[in-house]
Design a protein around this motif. Structure first.
Motif, PDB file in Angstrom:
ATOM      1  N   LEU A 295       0.846  -1.192   0.000  1.00 48.09           N
ATOM      2  CA  LEU A 295       0.000   0.000   0.000  1.00 48.09           C
ATOM      3  C   LEU A 295       0.882   1.242   0.000  1.00 48.09           C
ATOM      4  CD1 LEU A 295      -3.279   0.455   1.980  1.00 48.09           C
ATOM      5  CD2 LEU A 295      -1.642   2.321   1.847  1.00 48.09           C
ATOM      6  N   LEU A 296       0.869   1.953  -1.132  1.00 43.74           N
ATOM      7  CA  LEU A 296       1.656   3.170  -1.346  1.00 43.74           C
ATOM      8  C   LEU A 296       3.149   2.916  -1.172  1.00 43.74           C
ATOM      9  CD1 LEU A 296      -0.655   5.758   0.454  1.00 43.74           C
ATOM     10  CD2 LEU A 296      -0.482   5.266  -1.994  1.00 43.74           C
ATOM     11  N   ARG A 297       3.555   1.722  -1.502  1.00 44.58           N
ATOM     12  CA  ARG A 297       4.965   1.332  -1.469  1.00 44.58           C
ATOM     13  C   ARG A 297       5.099   0.019  -2.226  1.00 44.58           C
ATOM     14  NH1 ARG A 297       5.722   2.358   3.910  1.00 44.58           N
ATOM     15  NH2 ARG A 297       3.711   3.422   3.771  1.00 44.58           N
ATOM     16  N   GLU A 298       6.289  -0.265  -2.679  1.00 39.78           N
ATOM     17  CA  GLU A 298       6.504  -1.529  -3.374  1.00 39.78           C
ATOM     18  C   GLU A 298       6.389  -2.677  -2.379  1.00 39.78           C
ATOM     19  OE1 GLU A 298       9.860  -3.760  -6.198  1.00 39.78           O
ATOM     20  OE2 GLU A 298      10.221  -1.749  -5.372  1.00 39.78           O
ATOM     21  N   ARG A 299       5.611  -3.660  -2.741  1.00 36.57           N
ATOM     22  CA  ARG A 299       5.368  -4.763  -1.819  1.00 36.57           C
ATOM     23  C   ARG A 299       6.674  -5.464  -1.460  1.00 36.57           C
ATOM     24  NH1 ARG A 299       1.741 -10.199  -2.904  1.00 36.57           N
ATOM     25  NH2 ARG A 299       1.485 -10.796  -0.711  1.00 36.57           N
ATOM     26  N   SER A 300       6.847  -5.725  -0.161  1.00 35.48           N
ATOM     27  CA  SER A 300       8.068  -6.376   0.302  1.00 35.48           C
ATOM     28  C   SER A 300       7.728  -7.315   1.452  1.00 35.48           C
ATOM     29  CB  SER A 300       9.103  -5.338   0.753  1.00 35.48           C
ATOM     30  OG  SER A 300      10.212  -5.981   1.363  1.00 35.48           O
TER      31      SER A 300
END
Length: 671
Positions: free
Chosen positions: A138-143
């Motif tokens: 969510l609002l970032r690259e999934r990690s």
């Protein structure tokens, strides 16, 4: 929703087909043990401090906020009256979570930034939510790595929801030695919540869908005081109907039908029902006074009410009476003999609690000779009837190898069942309330949070919201609202997790995703694996799909004999498949007897033709201007047809008008 594989064949023969029904519920957990599971040496007595807190002891009482630190309860169920002052870090945390639930992209972005800032200060609850945001992407690259890291930090700080997430991750990776310890801790908290909280037992999460369709019946029963049936019931209670009074009290006591639990209202209705002579309310009044639920705890009154209930052959009341004799509450003194007699009466009349309580007596050697094997048998009966504390006792037994051979895998599964009843399960109630109010974004976020913690129902609900509502789901991706690809990928991941936990509908959708390339790369072999998984759960649609893949050599060897076997198996499991299976077998006959013929090429071309036909209908016929013209043209044809039909009917009627009788040539009136 995926289209059945037999659709193309039915289109060729211009016949409409009946689709197979798809079960969406994960398989019920049933414990079946053999003599080999027992071991000769019972081993040491397990350590347990809560064996006899059947109705709760106030000395060890903790609030849900203590049991589930960082709970979102202050947002979704704000306390009545003057709210308790929050520390500055907690106030910032709840403000950020509130923004994440707002459905406003700008506020969600602010909330995510504030959560990240709070997490950097070491706030465990904020670290837990940040782990959730990394897991979702969510609002970032999934990690997944960063998600695991922040959940680890949060769990070290005592956050129970992060412990749930970690335990589930360990289970998926077959790291049961780590998962079992986390789930054991979580299950103990859940049992303490179940036993000492003034809240009643947790209600099972509601599944939003039945296959690909909304589960309207279940949702209708979850509307709380707005439900028409409840309003009728409440009206009957207000008019003096004793049974209705009891049922309304029951709904408020357990929080059924979407109602918020309200023990004060429950007590009021039970007392009114008793005045009208309704005996079942007596037992609930006994429990209320024993638990101190909405009233001051009074064991003497509890024993009196339970005794009255037992005289009306309400056998479950014997469990409460036996408990009071074991503890020596509300009676002259402890009496294990009487307690055992009451538990046996309950068990003889198929009361699950009686089996559980007898199991504890034999496990601990309370008033009887200790017999671990007999205790385990009582626990198995209770567990197979859904008694959560029996699952907990069996989990400890398998975990420690007492009476049974040590089985970490089974202990983990049993602990998980109990842990999912902990105070964090309130997320399900808030998600359902949000869904019923039409707040899909909030419902999706809450179900996604539960999905990360390993709740299968939440996984399928979140995936279904994505598939059903698309952009309306308010799914947030890496840089704003989810793209179609992000939404498909997230739904695919959720369905996959649900399928791992026995949801056959999810397994079928995973197969469809790989078969059609939805949310993932097209892969017939992985599609076949998913269909095999669904087939292992007796899903007829999956059997049909496997037959289709064998017939066409897609992901499976080209084998018409195996194709026929799967088609026949689909029909054996679901008689509604008779028409599609008949058509499929006709296709097999054509393919076998007229290989490489024109008919075979026609049948094989249908899967490619149908999407083009569908696109043409959608893009050409259903285009706004064309659709309007076609509608007007259809109306004109209809009017002309009706007028022509009216004219013809008028002509026929005129020809049938009776002629006047005329004299014949002999002057005799015509007859």
């Amino acid at each position: 929703m995926s289209r059945p594989k037999w659709f193309f064949l039915s289109l060729a023969l211009s016949l409409s087909l009946l689709t197979l029904s798809r079960s969406v519920a994960a398989r019920q957990f049933v414990l079946v043990l053999s003599q080999e599971d027992f071991k000769d040496d019972p081993g040491a007595e397990p350590d347990s401090s809560a064996e006899w807190d059947e109705l709760g002891d106030g000395d060890a009482h903790k609030s849900e906020e203590d049991l589930d630190p960082g709970s979102w309860r202050p947002i979704f169920e704000p306390p009545s009256g003057e709210p308790q002052p929050l520390s500055e870090p907690d106030a910032a945390y709840y403000s950020a979570v509130d923004k994440l639930m707002s459905g406003n992209p700008a506020l969600i972005e602010d909330g995510a930034a504030e959560i990240a800032a709070a997490a950097e200060t070491g706030h465990p609850a904020a670290q837990s939510v940040l782990g959730f945001l990394w897991e979702m992407g969510l609002l970032r690259e999934r990690s997944k790595g960063k998600a695991f890291l922040y959940h680890h930090f949060a769990a070290e700080g005592g956050n129970m929801q992060s412990k749930m997430a970690l335990a589930y991750k360990y289970t998926r990776q077959d790291m049961f030695d780590k998962a079992v310890n986390l789930y054991a801790e979580l299950a103990e908290v859940a049992v303490n919540n179940f036993l000492i909280s003034k809240d009643s037992p947790v209600i099972e999460p509601v599944r939003l869908h039945n296959g690909a369709e909304e589960n309207k019946e279940a949702l209708r029963k979850s509307k709380g005081e707005e439900d028409e049936d409840f309003q009728i019931l409440e009206y009957q209670a207000q008019k003096g109907n004793a049974v209705a009074m009891y049922k309304v009290g029951l709904f408020y006591y357990f929080g059924l039908r979407g109602l918020r639990r309200d023990h004060s209202k429950a007590l009021s209705w039970f007392l009114k029902a008793v005045e009208k002579g309704e005996p079942r309310s007596m037992e609930l009044l006994g429990e209320i006074y024993a638990r101190g639920a909405g009233v001051e705890r009074n064991y003497t009154k509890a024993f009196e009410w339970l005794t009255l209930a037992s005289r009306h052959q309400l056998y479950s009341a014997y469990n409460g009476m036996g408990y009071l004799y074991v503890k020596g509450y509300g009676v002259d003194q402890k009496n294990y003999t009487k307690a055992k007699e009451y538990f046996e009466k309950a068990a003889e009349n198929d009361e699950v609690g009686g089996h559980y309580n007898l199991g504890v007596m034999y496990l601990k050697g309370i008033g009887v000779k200790r017999d671990v094997k007999l205790a385990c048998k009582f626990f198995v009966v209770a567990a197979n009837n859904g008694q959560p504390k029996a699952f907990y006792q069996l989990a400890k037994i398998f975990h420690n190898g007492v009476g049974f051979k040590k089985n970490i895998h089974l202990a983990t599964a049993l602990y998980k069942l109990v842990a999912e009843r902990g105070p964090w399960s309130s997320l399900s109630r808030w998600a359902l309330e949000s869904y019923l109010k039409g707040d899909l974004g909030k419902a999706f976020m809450l179900y996604s949070r539960m999905a990360e913690m390993g709740y299968e129902v939440a996984q399928s609900n979140a995936a279904w919201i994505l598939d059903k509502y698309g952009e309306r789901s308010m799914c947030m991706g890496e840089s704003g609202f989810c793209t179609d690809a992000e939404r498909h990928q997230r739904a695919h991941s959720l369905w996959w997790q649900a399928s791992e936990q026995g949801n056959e509908h999810a397994a079928l959708l995973i197969g469809d995703a790989y078969y059609y390339g939805r949310g993932t790369a097209r892969d017939y072999e992985r599609a076949a694996e998913a269909y095999m998984h669904a087939k292992s759960q007796s899903n007829a649609q999956a059997m049909f799909n496997l037959g289709y893949m064998h017939e066409h050599g897609q992901g499976l060897p080209f084998d018409l004999h195996l194709a026929k076997r799967y088609y026949d198996e689909a029909l054996d499991h679901d008689r509604a498949a008779k028409l599609p299976v008949t058509l499929a077998l006709s296709s097999l006959w054509v393919r076998k007897n007229y290989a490489d013929s024109f008919m075979v090429h026609v049948i094989d071309s249908l899967p490619e033709l149908y999407p083009k036909l569908e696109a043409w209908v959608e893009n050409v016929l259903m285009e706004e201007g064309n659709a309007t013209i076609l509608t007007l043209f259809a109306c004109l044809i209809t009017v002309l047809y009706l007028r022509e039909r009216q004219r013809r009917q008028a002509g026929v009627a005129a020809g049938e008008v009776a002629q006047p009788n005329l004299p014949n040539e002999l002057g005799v009136p015509a007859r």
